[in-house]
Design a protein around this motif. Structure first.
Motif, PDB file in Angstrom:
ATOM      1  N   GLN A 116       0.790  -1.222   0.000  1.00 37.34           N
ATOM      2  CA  GLN A 116       0.000   0.000   0.000  1.00 37.34           C
ATOM      3  C   GLN A 116       0.826   1.279   0.000  1.00 37.34           C
TER       4      GLN A 116
ATOM      5  N   TRP B   5       2.798   4.395  -1.220  1.00 38.57           N
ATOM      6  CA  TRP B   5       2.606   5.150  -2.450  1.00 38.57           C
ATOM      7  C   TRP B   5       3.893   5.859  -2.824  1.00 38.57           C
ATOM      8  N   ASP B   6       4.057   6.081  -4.094  1.00 35.44           N
ATOM      9  CA  ASP B   6       5.247   6.711  -4.650  1.00 35.44           C
ATOM     10  C   ASP B   6       5.072   8.221  -4.569  1.00 35.44           C
TER      11      ASP B   6
ATOM     12  N   LYS C 116       3.942  10.456  -7.524  1.00 39.07           N
ATOM     13  CA  LYS C 116       2.591  10.364  -8.067  1.00 39.07           C
ATOM     14  C   LYS C 116       1.609  10.916  -7.041  1.00 39.07           C
TER      15      LYS C 116
ATOM     16  N   CYS D  15      -1.130  10.598  -4.336  1.00 34.76           N
ATOM     17  CA  CYS D  15      -1.414   9.548  -3.363  1.00 34.76           C
ATOM     18  C   CYS D  15      -2.739   8.869  -3.717  1.00 34.76           C
ATOM     19  N   GLU D  16      -2.716   7.551  -3.802  1.00 33.45           N
ATOM     20  CA  GLU D  16      -3.911   6.795  -4.149  1.00 33.45           C
ATOM     21  C   GLU D  16      -4.921   6.779  -3.008  1.00 33.45           C
ATOM     22  N   HIS D  17      -4.467   7.045  -1.782  1.00 32.04           N
ATOM     23  CA  HIS D  17      -5.354   6.973  -0.617  1.00 32.04           C
ATOM     24  C   HIS D  17      -6.126   8.266  -0.408  1.00 32.04           C
TER      25      HIS D  17
ATOM     26  N   LYS E 271       8.938   5.371  -1.500  1.00 32.91           N
ATOM     27  CA  LYS E 271       7.656   4.787  -1.127  1.00 32.91           C
ATOM     28  C   LYS E 271       7.291   5.310   0.253  1.00 32.91           C
TER      29      LYS E 271
END
Length: 100
Positions: free
Chosen positions: A16, A18-19, A22, A24-26, A38
Motif C-alpha cells: 500500500q 505510495w510513490d 505520483k 497519493c492513491e489513498h 515509497k
C-alpha cells in the motif's frame, strides 16, 4: 485493541505504500514531487506525516506491540508502540496483499 501479525502488517505496508512522484492513491493529494520514495501516512498525537517505507518497517520491526485501530475520520490504522512512543500507520490489513 488486539495484537496482530507483524509480518502481515509489513506485507500490507509494502503493497500500500505510495510513490511520492505520483498522486497519493489513498487521499488523492495533489502534492506531486519528483520521487521514487515509497511512503506511508502516519499519525503521532494529533499530527500527520509521511514516512519512508523503510522507516515504517524499522519501527514496526522493533515495536513492543502492533495492533489494529481506526482513525478519527475512519481510515484503518495499524498502531505500533515502542516504549512510550506510539505511531499510527495508515495501513489497511483487510485489503488483499499480492497481485498487480
Amino acid at each position: 485493541m488486539t495484537e496482530i501479525d507483524r509480518e502481515a502488517v509489513l506485507q500490507a505496508a509494502r503493497a500500500q505504500a505510495w510513490d511520492e512522484g505520483k498522486k497519493c492513491e489513498h487521499c488523492k493529494g495533489a502534492g506531486e514531487l519528483p520521487g521514487g520514495r515509497k511512503l506511508i501516512h502516519t499519525f503521532r498525537g494529533g499530527f500527520g506525516a509521511d514516512w519512508d517505507l523503510s522507516a515504517v518497517e524499522e519501527f514496526i520491526g522493533k515495536a513492543d506491540r502492533v495492533e489494529e485501530g481506526r482513525g478519527l475520520f475512519g481510515p484503518p490504522l495499524v498502531v505500533a508502540t515502542v516504549g512510550a512512543e506510539q505511531v499510527a500507520f495508515e495501513i489497511n490489513t483487510k485489503l488483499p496483499v499480492g497481485g498487480a
